[in-house]
Write an enzyme that holds these catalytic residues in place. Structure first.
Site, PDB file in Angstrom:
ATOM      1  N   GLY A  12       0.781  -1.013   0.006  1.00  0.00           N
ATOM      2  CA  GLY A  12      -0.687  -0.452  -0.211  1.00  0.00           C
ATOM      3  C   GLY A  12       0.602   0.947  -0.044  1.00  0.00           C
ATOM      4  CG  ASP A  13       0.394   4.078   2.231  1.00  0.00           C
ATOM      5  OD1 ASP A  13      -0.396   3.957   2.176  1.00  0.00           O
ATOM      6  OD2 ASP A  13       1.065   3.489   2.963  1.00  0.00           O
ATOM      7  CE  LYS A  16      -2.965   2.047  -3.879  1.00  0.00           C
ATOM      8  NZ  LYS A  16      -1.940   1.945  -2.238  1.00  0.00           N
ATOM      9  CB  ALA A  39      -7.589   3.378   1.265  1.00  0.00           C
ATOM     10  N   GLY A  40      -5.730   5.877   2.346  1.00  0.00           N
ATOM     11  CA  GLY A  40      -5.812   6.854   2.208  1.00  0.00           C
ATOM     12  C   GLY A  40      -4.992   7.101   0.849  1.00  0.00           C
ATOM     13  CG  HIS A  41      -5.822   6.227  -2.755  1.00  0.00           C
ATOM     14  ND1 HIS A  41      -6.814   5.371  -3.303  1.00  0.00           N
ATOM     15  CD2 HIS A  41      -5.296   5.128  -1.583  1.00  0.00           C
ATOM     16  CE1 HIS A  41      -6.528   4.462  -3.174  1.00  0.00           C
ATOM     17  NE2 HIS A  41      -5.619   4.134  -1.833  1.00  0.00           N
ATOM     18  CB  THR A 128      -6.525   1.989   9.367  1.00  0.00           C
ATOM     19  OG1 THR A 128      -7.646   0.878   8.754  1.00  0.00           O
ATOM     20  CG2 THR A 128      -5.722   1.294   8.427  1.00  0.00           C
ATOM     21  NE  ARG A 142     -23.253 -17.363   4.859  1.00  0.00           N
ATOM     22  CZ  ARG A 142     -23.600 -18.557   5.260  1.00  0.00           C
ATOM     23  NH1 ARG A 142     -24.116 -19.519   4.431  1.00  0.00           N
ATOM     24  NH2 ARG A 142     -23.120 -19.065   6.132  1.00  0.00           N
ATOM     25  CD  GLN A 218      -7.047  -1.278   2.060  1.00  0.00           C
ATOM     26  OE1 GLN A 218      -7.617  -1.762   0.738  1.00  0.00           O
ATOM     27  NE2 GLN A 218      -7.266  -0.448   2.286  1.00  0.00           N
ATOM     28  CB  THR A 233      -6.721  -5.352   4.352  1.00  0.00           C
ATOM     29  OG1 THR A 233      -7.719  -4.966   4.835  1.00  0.00           O
ATOM     30  CG2 THR A 233      -6.259  -5.492   3.034  1.00  0.00           C
ATOM     31  CB  THR A 295      -3.613   5.664  10.829  1.00  0.00           C
ATOM     32  OG1 THR A 295      -2.046   5.546  10.804  1.00  0.00           O
ATOM     33  CG2 THR A 295      -4.338   4.910  10.911  1.00  0.00           C
ATOM     34  CG  ASP A 327      11.172  12.546  -5.144  1.00  0.00           C
ATOM     35  OD1 ASP A 327      10.371  11.561  -5.949  1.00  0.00           O
ATOM     36  OD2 ASP A 327      11.009  12.881  -3.997  1.00  0.00           O
ATOM     37  CB  VAL A 408      10.877  13.040 -10.315  1.00  0.00           C
ATOM     38  CG1 VAL A 408      11.106  11.679 -11.361  1.00  0.00           C
ATOM     39  CG2 VAL A 408       9.693  13.968 -10.965  1.00  0.00           C
TER      40      VAL A 408
HETATM   41  P1  GDP Z   1      -1.574   5.696  -2.057  1.00  0.00           P
HETATM   42  O1  GDP Z   1      -2.294   5.456  -0.206  1.00  0.00           O
HETATM   43  O2  GDP Z   1      -0.989   4.447  -2.584  1.00  0.00           O
HETATM   44  O3  GDP Z   1      -2.451   6.418  -2.907  1.00  0.00           O
HETATM   45  O4  GDP Z   1      -0.076   6.304  -1.389  1.00  0.00           O
HETATM   46  P2  GDP Z   1      -0.516   7.813  -0.269  1.00  0.00           P
HETATM   47  O5  GDP Z   1      -1.279   8.915  -0.549  1.00  0.00           O
HETATM   48  O6  GDP Z   1      -0.849   6.801   0.656  1.00  0.00           O
HETATM   49  O7  GDP Z   1       1.501   7.238   0.234  1.00  0.00           O
HETATM   50  C1  GDP Z   1       1.574   8.151  -1.234  1.00  0.00           C
HETATM   51  C2  GDP Z   1       3.411   9.472  -0.558  1.00  0.00           C
HETATM   52  O8  GDP Z   1       3.380  10.454  -1.409  1.00  0.00           O
HETATM   53  C3  GDP Z   1       2.086  10.886  -0.563  1.00  0.00           C
HETATM   54  O9  GDP Z   1       1.910  11.757   0.665  1.00  0.00           O
HETATM   55  C4  GDP Z   1       1.901  11.704  -2.203  1.00  0.00           C
HETATM   56  O10 GDP Z   1       2.089  12.423  -2.401  1.00  0.00           O
HETATM   57  C5  GDP Z   1       3.667  11.453  -1.338  1.00  0.00           C
HETATM   58  N1  GDP Z   1       4.021  10.834  -3.548  1.00  0.00           N
HETATM   59  C6  GDP Z   1       3.844  10.373  -4.669  1.00  0.00           C
HETATM   60  N2  GDP Z   1       4.688  10.543  -5.522  1.00  0.00           N
HETATM   61  C7  GDP Z   1       5.276  10.527  -5.735  1.00  0.00           C
HETATM   62  C8  GDP Z   1       7.257  11.381  -6.103  1.00  0.00           C
HETATM   63  O11 GDP Z   1       7.142  10.463  -7.084  1.00  0.00           O
HETATM   64  N3  GDP Z   1       7.993  11.799  -5.242  1.00  0.00           N
HETATM   65  C9  GDP Z   1       7.354  12.420  -3.696  1.00  0.00           C
HETATM   66  N4  GDP Z   1       8.289  12.995  -3.338  1.00  0.00           N
HETATM   67  N5  GDP Z   1       6.539  12.225  -2.981  1.00  0.00           N
HETATM   68  C10 GDP Z   1       5.326  11.260  -4.397  1.00  0.00           C
HETATM   69  P1  IMO Z   2      -3.553   2.497   0.802  1.00  0.00           P
HETATM   70  O1  IMO Z   2      -5.137   2.330  -0.105  1.00  0.00           O
HETATM   71  C1  IMO Z   2      -0.879   0.688   3.800  1.00  0.00           C
HETATM   72  C2  IMO Z   2      -2.618  -1.942   6.231  1.00  0.00           C
HETATM   73  C3  IMO Z   2      -2.579  -1.346   8.191  1.00  0.00           C
HETATM   74  C4  IMO Z   2      -2.661  -2.896   8.656  1.00  0.00           C
HETATM   75  C5  IMO Z   2      -3.266  -4.123   7.624  1.00  0.00           C
HETATM   76  C6  IMO Z   2      -4.736  -4.477   8.282  1.00  0.00           C
HETATM   77  O2  IMO Z   2      -3.934   4.344   1.512  1.00  0.00           O
HETATM   78  O3  IMO Z   2      -2.422   2.297   0.145  1.00  0.00           O
HETATM   79  P2  IMO Z   2      -6.813  -2.796   7.901  1.00  0.00           P
HETATM   80  O4  IMO Z   2      -7.391  -1.573   8.850  1.00  0.00           O
HETATM   81  O5  IMO Z   2      -7.288  -3.253   6.548  1.00  0.00           O
HETATM   82  O6  IMO Z   2      -7.411  -3.904   8.606  1.00  0.00           O
HETATM   83  O7  IMO Z   2      -5.066  -2.743   8.297  1.00  0.00           O
HETATM   84  O8  IMO Z   2      -3.467  -3.340   6.498  1.00  0.00           O
HETATM   85  N1  IMO Z   2      -3.199  -1.402   5.468  1.00  0.00           N
HETATM   86  C7  IMO Z   2      -2.601  -0.257   4.920  1.00  0.00           C
HETATM   87  N2  IMO Z   2      -1.045  -0.046   4.617  1.00  0.00           N
HETATM   88  N3  IMO Z   2      -2.016   1.198   2.950  1.00  0.00           N
HETATM   89  C8  IMO Z   2      -3.511   1.481   3.083  1.00  0.00           C
HETATM   90  O9  IMO Z   2      -3.791   1.400   1.595  1.00  0.00           O
HETATM   91  C9  IMO Z   2      -3.417   0.417   4.243  1.00  0.00           C
HETATM   92  N4  IMO Z   2      -4.989   0.092   3.528  1.00  0.00           N
HETATM   93  C10 IMO Z   2      -4.487  -1.113   5.056  1.00  0.00           C
HETATM   94  O10 IMO Z   2      -1.875  -0.781   8.125  1.00  0.00           O
HETATM   95  O11 IMO Z   2      -1.134  -3.417   7.798  1.00  0.00           O
HETATM   96 MG    MG Z   3      -2.136   5.630   1.492  1.00  0.00          MG
END
Ligand code: GDP
Ligand code: IMO
Ligand code: MG
Length: 419
Positions: A12-13, A16, A39-41, A128, A142, A218, A233, A295, A327, A408
């Protein structure tokens, strides 16, 4: 027309949200198919930061339909809050569609999650705390409530009282029926205008040759079947989850794009072979701002793991990659990339399916020269330092998939197209 699935290839993270935001410029609909507000996008637009939890990350563009499918578990309070938040920042959320079959996260789900985590003692997952696991568990058992149930007073009363009775009998949890009933009936009233049959809607859009993006939440290693179980998850995060999470046939998917970070992060518990416990781990965390978007927890950081990418390519059927956060490695003199594992003296190239084997694996690294230059100022692939190009090539080689998009910096303009 094309139907593109975007999935995370690590834990995750991976970035996306920013990739989906970029691609949604040319899309007609952005669809979430699994997960929930865990999720936190993040999307950065001219210095402004938006974090999406349930609303698809295409919401900042104008005109696209934002669709939340049946495979998502929805906390109505959080969804309404997110909508209001976006509206207060001038974002219209009038193109939102919510599946009536999506399951509802209830107050007792959070409580159960808290109690179960506590009970796990040393085996904590580090969730989370959004009630995701118990909501999916109720769905499979169910006895869950669906969004459509919130729209009918009688059905809601019946299902809620059965659920509260169950949790009272099994866990001795005492909830006031009246309070939850009123609260969730109100959520139903507020959400009614968004509720629809999203499978029908998406299939109609496909028939009209619209461009659709399915936004994964995720990442592959958090998938309940294919991830590092039990440290996962509770949903299918891989591309296959799209079909059941929306109600489309597998023949309708044209392409699968994997989002991959130039190094590895993980938040929560569970093994992580390439984790860096020392100074470099801290550098990655600080430079990469590796703190959870949902979180705020510090993410664990490590070297790039090619075994994981190869595995993600296999279980998702990846066609191409979006490589993010290159970067963040700019200031490292030497960079390691894991190309295989060593287990009991033997080289393993494929991701092991037993957790105990995986826990005992040591990474086999290839060391590469860093580029020691600022890549965030680069506007086209050709201008990257040669060492950075070599690093990207190595990722492609070890993963067996080409990088098509390269990020980047977090800003919209900093996602470069290769080839
Ligand atoms: P997601 O859950 O997959 O959407 O990713 P998150 O948003 O949780 O985490 C990605 C983090 O990296 C965010 O703070 C973005 O703003 C940051 N980010 C994304 N692409 C880049 C990059 O190319 N360079 C840097 N330095 N930060 C980035
Ligand atoms: P995005 O979409 C990173 C992780 C939690 C924990 C495990 C189970 O932003 O990439 P849950 O609350 O789903 O039962 O937790 O999954 N987790 C994530 N880690 N990015 C996420 O979402 C996540 N969503 C859940 O930290 O380890
Ligand atoms: Mg995220």
């Amino acid at each position: 027309m094309s139907n593109l699935v975007v999935v995370g290839t690590q834990w995750g993270d991976e970035g996306k949200g920013r990739v989906v935001d970029f691609l949604s410029k040319k899309a007609d609909a952005i669809v979430r198919f699994q997960g929930g507000s865990n999720a936190g996008h993040t999307v950065m637009v001219t210095g402004e930061k938006f974090i999406f939890h349930l609303v698809p990350s295409g919401a900042l563009r104008r005109g696209e339909k934002c669709i939340i499918g049946n495979g998502v578990v929805v906390d109505p309070r959080e969804l309404l809050e997110e909508i209001k938040n976006l509206q207060s920042r001038g974002i219209k959320v009038d193109n939102l569609y919510l599946s009536g079959s999506a399951h509802v996260v209830m107050p007792y789900h959070r409580k159960i999650e808290e109690m179960e985590e506590e009970q796990r003692d040393k085996q904590k997952i580090g969730t989370t705390k959004r009630g995701i696991g118990p909501a999916y568990a109720d769905k499979i058992a169910r006895k869950g409530l669906r969004i459509a149930d919130l729209l009918d007073k009688k059905i809601l009363a019946q299902k809620l009282s059965a659920a509260l009775k169950f949790w009272k009998d099994i866990y001795s949890l005492n909830y006031s029926f009246d309070k939850i009933f009123e609260e969730y009936l109100n959520y139903g009233r507020e959400l009614r205008k968004y509720v629809t049959d999203t499978s029908l809607l998406v299939n109609q859009l496909m028939q009209e040759n619209k461009d659709i993006i399915f936004e994964g939440a995720q990442g592959t290693l958090l998938d309940v079947d294919h991830g590092t179980y039990p440290y996962v998850t509770s949903s299918n995060t891989v591309s296959g989850g799209v079909c059941t999470g929306i109600g489309i046939g597998p023949t309708r998917i044209d392409k699968v794009l994997g989002v991959v970070k130039a190094y590895t992060t993980r938040v929560g518990k569970g093994p992580f072979p390439t984790e860096i416990k020392g100074e470099i781990g801290k550098i990655l965390r600080e430079k990469g701002k590796e703190y959870g978007a949902t979180t705020g927890r510090a993410r664990r950081c490590g070297w790039f793991d090619g075994v994981i990418l190869r595995y993600a390519a296999r279980v998702n059927g990846l066609d191409e990659l979006a490589l993010t956060k290159l970067d963040v490695l700019d200031e490292l003199e030497r960079i390691k990339i894991c190309v295989a594992y060593k287990y009991k003296g033997k080289i393993i190239k494929d991701f092991p399916f037993q957790l105990n084997v995986w826990e005992g694996c040591e990474p086999v690294y290839k060391e590469m020269e860093g580029w020691m230059k600022d890549t965030s100022i680069v506007n086209k692939y050709e201008d990257l330092p040669e060492e950075a190009k070599r690093y990207i090539n190595m990722i492609e080689k070890v993963g067996g998939v080409f990088v098509h998009l390269l990020s980047v910096a977090p800003q919209r303009s900093k996602l470069l197209t290769i080839g």
